[in-house]
Design a protein around this motif. Structure first.
Motif, PDB file in Angstrom:
ATOM      1  N   SER A 324       0.700  13.792  -5.381  1.00  0.00           N
ATOM      2  CA  SER A 324       1.929  13.026  -5.623  1.00  0.00           C
ATOM      3  C   SER A 324       2.474  12.426  -4.332  1.00  0.00           C
ATOM      4  CB  SER A 324       2.985  13.918  -6.276  1.00  0.00           C
ATOM      5  OG  SER A 324       3.223  15.078  -5.496  1.00  0.00           O
ATOM      6  N   GLU A 325       2.343  13.143  -3.226  1.00  0.00           N
ATOM      7  CA  GLU A 325       2.789  12.616  -1.934  1.00  0.00           C
ATOM      8  C   GLU A 325       1.912  11.457  -1.491  1.00  0.00           C
ATOM      9  OE1 GLU A 325       4.326  15.709   1.102  1.00  0.00           O
ATOM     10  OE2 GLU A 325       2.772  16.760  -0.050  1.00  0.00           O
ATOM     11  N   VAL A 326       0.607  11.602  -1.647  1.00  0.00           N
ATOM     12  CA  VAL A 326      -0.319  10.546  -1.243  1.00  0.00           C
ATOM     13  C   VAL A 326      -0.047   9.270  -2.021  1.00  0.00           C
ATOM     14  CG1 VAL A 326      -2.746   9.850  -1.222  1.00  0.00           C
ATOM     15  CG2 VAL A 326      -2.107  12.148  -0.482  1.00  0.00           C
ATOM     16  N   LEU A 327       0.268   9.415  -3.311  1.00  0.00           N
ATOM     17  CA  LEU A 327       0.492   8.236  -4.143  1.00  0.00           C
ATOM     18  C   LEU A 327       1.838   7.578  -3.886  1.00  0.00           C
ATOM     19  CD1 LEU A 327      -1.133   9.365  -7.495  1.00  0.00           C
ATOM     20  CD2 LEU A 327      -2.019   7.763  -5.802  1.00  0.00           C
ATOM     21  N   GLU A 328       2.681   8.211  -3.093  1.00  0.00           N
ATOM     22  CA  GLU A 328       3.872   7.515  -2.609  1.00  0.00           C
ATOM     23  C   GLU A 328       3.515   6.536  -1.502  1.00  0.00           C
ATOM     24  OE1 GLU A 328       6.503  10.556  -1.308  1.00  0.00           O
ATOM     25  OE2 GLU A 328       6.998  11.252  -3.321  1.00  0.00           O
ATOM     26  N   VAL A 398      -3.737 -10.366  -5.582  1.00  0.00           N
ATOM     27  CA  VAL A 398      -3.309 -10.617  -4.204  1.00  0.00           C
ATOM     28  C   VAL A 398      -3.028  -9.289  -3.517  1.00  0.00           C
ATOM     29  CG1 VAL A 398      -1.580 -11.718  -2.730  1.00  0.00           C
ATOM     30  CG2 VAL A 398      -2.297 -12.834  -4.867  1.00  0.00           C
ATOM     31  N   ARG A 399      -3.628  -9.079  -2.365  1.00  0.00           N
ATOM     32  CA  ARG A 399      -3.383  -7.874  -1.577  1.00  0.00           C
ATOM     33  C   ARG A 399      -2.730  -8.275  -0.253  1.00  0.00           C
ATOM     34  NH1 ARG A 399      -4.350  -3.479  -5.047  1.00  0.00           N
ATOM     35  NH2 ARG A 399      -6.459  -3.619  -5.924  1.00  0.00           N
ATOM     36  N   ILE A 400      -1.553  -7.787  -0.007  1.00  0.00           N
ATOM     37  CA  ILE A 400      -0.888  -7.997   1.275  1.00  0.00           C
ATOM     38  C   ILE A 400      -1.385  -6.932   2.246  1.00  0.00           C
ATOM     39  CG2 ILE A 400       1.333  -7.986   2.468  1.00  0.00           C
ATOM     40  CD1 ILE A 400       2.625  -8.866  -0.151  1.00  0.00           C
ATOM     41  N   PRO A 401      -1.829  -7.310   3.445  1.00  0.00           N
ATOM     42  CA  PRO A 401      -2.276  -6.297   4.402  1.00  0.00           C
ATOM     43  C   PRO A 401      -1.220  -5.198   4.563  1.00  0.00           C
ATOM     44  CG  PRO A 401      -2.774  -8.483   5.230  1.00  0.00           C
ATOM     45  CD  PRO A 401      -1.949  -8.673   3.982  1.00  0.00           C
ATOM     46  N   GLY A 409       8.737  -4.220   4.603  1.00  0.00           N
ATOM     47  CA  GLY A 409       9.604  -3.107   4.236  1.00  0.00           C
ATOM     48  C   GLY A 409      10.798  -2.944   5.157  1.00  0.00           C
ATOM     49  N   MET A 410      10.880  -3.741   6.196  1.00  0.00           N
ATOM     50  CA  MET A 410      12.044  -3.675   7.081  1.00  0.00           C
ATOM     51  C   MET A 410      13.282  -4.283   6.431  1.00  0.00           C
ATOM     52  SD  MET A 410      10.343  -4.615  10.772  1.00  0.00           S
ATOM     53  CE  MET A 410       8.878  -3.755  11.352  1.00  0.00           C
ATOM     54  N   THR A 411      13.087  -4.986   5.321  1.00  0.00           N
ATOM     55  CA  THR A 411      14.219  -5.508   4.563  1.00  0.00           C
ATOM     56  C   THR A 411      14.109  -5.077   3.108  1.00  0.00           C
ATOM     57  OG1 THR A 411      15.360  -7.517   3.795  1.00  0.00           O
ATOM     58  CG2 THR A 411      12.990  -7.681   4.162  1.00  0.00           C
ATOM     59  N   ASP A 412      15.240  -4.880   2.456  1.00  0.00           N
ATOM     60  CA  ASP A 412      15.248  -4.535   1.032  1.00  0.00           C
ATOM     61  C   ASP A 412      15.417  -5.769   0.154  1.00  0.00           C
ATOM     62  OD1 ASP A 412      14.947  -1.780   1.396  1.00  0.00           O
ATOM     63  OD2 ASP A 412      17.097  -1.502   1.727  1.00  0.00           O
ATOM     64  N   ALA A 441       4.374  -4.892  -4.628  1.00  0.00           N
ATOM     65  CA  ALA A 441       4.508  -3.464  -4.939  1.00  0.00           C
ATOM     66  C   ALA A 441       3.985  -2.600  -3.793  1.00  0.00           C
ATOM     67  CB  ALA A 441       3.769  -3.142  -6.236  1.00  0.00           C
ATOM     68  N   ARG A 442       3.058  -3.138  -3.013  1.00  0.00           N
ATOM     69  CA  ARG A 442       2.518  -2.382  -1.877  1.00  0.00           C
ATOM     70  C   ARG A 442       3.572  -2.157  -0.796  1.00  0.00           C
ATOM     71  NH1 ARG A 442      -3.245  -3.935   0.836  1.00  0.00           N
ATOM     72  NH2 ARG A 442      -4.030  -2.676  -0.916  1.00  0.00           N
ATOM     73  N   VAL A 443       4.600  -2.987  -0.780  1.00  0.00           N
ATOM     74  CA  VAL A 443       5.602  -2.900   0.291  1.00  0.00           C
ATOM     75  C   VAL A 443       6.288  -1.542   0.297  1.00  0.00           C
ATOM     76  CG1 VAL A 443       7.746  -3.877   1.190  1.00  0.00           C
ATOM     77  CG2 VAL A 443       5.952  -5.395   0.320  1.00  0.00           C
ATOM     78  N   GLU A 444       6.662  -1.057  -0.886  1.00  0.00           N
ATOM     79  CA  GLU A 444       7.365   0.227  -0.936  1.00  0.00           C
ATOM     80  C   GLU A 444       6.484   1.363  -0.431  1.00  0.00           C
ATOM     81  OE1 GLU A 444      10.513   0.707  -1.434  1.00  0.00           O
ATOM     82  OE2 GLU A 444      10.765  -1.450  -1.731  1.00  0.00           O
TER      83      GLU A 444
END
Length: 550
Positions: A324-328, A398-401, A409-412, A441-444
């Motif tokens: 569960s931690e890894v999937l965060e 689309v995959r964002i590096p 993620g520095m901005t919400d 979704a990768r940003v979080e």
């Protein structure tokens, strides 16, 4: 005897195909299988401490082989046995609740464990009070962890197999051939004397598992026993001295007999296991399967354990991470990719370096779709393994590096995140709303990684202009940098170089100039590489901030 490294010499683009071939060879020679019998792939674990990410090795290795066999038209059961009839030999230092939160013993009813040393895990109250027993709690955690990774396993309790009579014929068989069993075990284990009986009754008085059988009555299906002390590492768990009689359902086989008994009662065709078993339990298990039970053991596959940050997984030392931690921090497909790698190679799972793992996965995906060049072997491997890793292959995904996602993620602000991603070229102009949402979704996850590791991306954009005391030369240099960005729309590396040049032209200390930039945009003294950060941000926002306009 069959070497547990039987698959090591077979060369395939994807290792699971070698395993699937070996299973099919086994099926072709079996004379006791019906045409509708499913292929059975098994894993197993003994409840102890925290069921961590490393325990998924066995689940995931079995999963890929199961999928390869299903692709070939076989019906497959993937079962996972919990050795919950084993006695608790020591109190773990850490436990985990059903949501995957690791807790210390002070946060639960630790006395439920301490008062029940020597008893089967399924006879011990759940310290969290949510399941029928400690054993059931552990099994549920394993099932949920597999489910989070998209793997549907059938969790099988050893306790249930004993209590419902499934194990009884196998247990009776071992006791009928106990002289031969004793003789074989002596080849692998010291202190096997002429009085040894391969059955461990559960004491009817104190409930502990005991090892002293004084008589066997196969006609009655019982054993007589005396509850004696149990050695548990560097301590002794006292027996109560009670003398009684137990049925074959009121105890358990020792592990070296229980494992091949599982193969028999569950009709196991394939089982992966760690290299620790390859040198100990497997040779004896294979020998006992053939010489005591008269069975052909399943196809074995040894995998290397992997480490966590360079150290072995250890609940007692606190070196664990849960699924569960890894999937965060990672998408499930990235985790499945990690387990799809060659099981014979030792690897390290480093949370600090998750960006490298994600970059590997992104390249693996692009290889599959032919978007990048690669060596023939890695291209073939991607073409073969990718469909097992990703549920729905989509060439337009689309995959964002990952590290750039950490910058986002520095901005919400969702709109600013999208603007930054589009400006940087990481989201194509023609991407629709669903593709953008999926990409962002990768940003979080990347943000969670930055916070967890407190790395160079663990910063937040200042929402308003910070109160910064700047001298005239620095103000002029910042304005000059703004003019350059407005005129040239530079890429990140060009901008990084221009920051240095601008400082030098205005006779401003380079370090102080970078600090000024970090203060303006992050309200911090330091941060990630400034050029890439500014290149990613919305241009008007950057220009206004550099010109001290807000």
């Amino acid at each position: 005897m069959t070497s547990p490294h039987i698959l090591a010499d077979r060369r395939y683009d994807f290792w699971a195909d070698a395993a699937a071939d070996a299973v099919e060879e086994r099926l072709a020679t079996a004379d006791d299988r019906g045409p509708d019998d499913p292929v059975v792939i098994k894993g197993g674990i003994s409840p102890s401490g925290v069921p961590h990410f490393g325990n998924m090795n066995e689940v995931m290795r079995g999963y890929f082989v199961a999928e390869a066999l299903r692709e070939r038209g076989h019906e497959v059961r993937q079962v996972f046995t919990t050795d919950d009839r084993d006695p608790l030999r020591k109190v773990p230092r850490k436990l985990a609740d059903l949501d995957g939160n690791v807790v210390g013993l002070g946060e639960v009813d630790a006395g439920a464990l301490g008062r029940n040393l020597g008893k089967p895990y399924t006879s011990i109250p759940d310290p969290f009070g949510c399941c029928d027993s400690y054993g059931d709690h552990f099994s549920e955690l394993i099932r949920r962890s597999a489910e989070l990774l998209g793997v549907d396993i059938e969790v099988v309790s050893n306790t249930d197999l004993y209590e419902d009579g499934t194990f009884e014929p196998a247990t009776r068989h071992v006791l009928e051939h106990r002289d031969r069993a004793r003789e074989l075990l002596a080849e692998y284990q010291d202190k096997v004397d002429g009085a040894y009986v391969p059955f461990n009754p559960i004491c009817g008085s104190c409930g502990k598992v005991t090892e002293t059988v004084t008589a066997v009555d196969l006609d009655a299906g019982t054993v007589d026993y005396r509850c004696t002390d149990m050695e548990a590492g560097d301590r002794t768990i006292d027996g109560c001295g009670h003398e009684g009689t137990a049925t074959l359902r009121e105890g358990k086989l020792p592990w070296r007999f229980e494992w091949p008994a599982q193969w028999r009662v569950l009709d196991v065709d394939f089982e992966p296991f760690g290299k620790d078993h390859a040198e100990g339990s497997w040779p004896s298990g294979e020998h006992i399967a053939r010489e005591v039970f008269g069975d052909e053991p399943p196809v074995p596959m040894v995998y290397e354990w992997f480490t966590l940050e360079g150290e072995p997984f250890s609940s007692s030392a606190g070196n664990v991470v849960l699924v569960s931690e890894v999937l965060e921090l990672l998408e499930p497909e990235v985790v499945r990719y990690f387990f799809a790698k060659d099981p014979k190679r030792a690897r390290d799972f480093s949370i600090e370096r998750l960006d490298q793992l994600v970059d590997e996965f992104d390249r693996f995906e692009r290889l599959y779709f032919g978007d990048v060049e690669g060596e023939e072997t890695e291209r073939h491997r991607a073409e073969r393994a990718y469909p097992f890793v990703v549920d729905d292959p989509d060439p337009d995904r689309v995959r964002i590096p990952y590290t750039f996602a950490a910058v986002l993620g520095m901005t919400d602000d969702p709109a600013l995140r999208e603007t930054m991603a589009r400006r940087s070229g990481h989201i194509p102009e023609n991407a629709d709303g669903d593709a953008v949402e999926a990409a962002l979704a990768r940003v979080e996850k990347a943000r969670a990684w930055a916070v967890r590791t407190d790395n160079e991306y663990n910063y937040r954009l200042a929402e308003s202009l910070p109160d910064v005391d700047l001298d005239d030369a620095t103000r002029a240099a910042l304005a000059d940098l703004a003019d350059f960005i407005e005129a040239e729309s530079p890429d990140e590396e060009t901008l990084q170089g221009e920051i240095y040049e601008t400082a030098r032209r205005h006779d401003v200390d380079v370090g102080d100039f970078f600090t000024a930039g970090y203060r303006l945009f992050l309200d911090e003294e330091q941060g990630p590489r400034l050029g890439p950060l500014l290149a990613a941000l919305e241009t008007t926002f950057v220009l206004d901030r550099l010109r001290l306009d807000g």
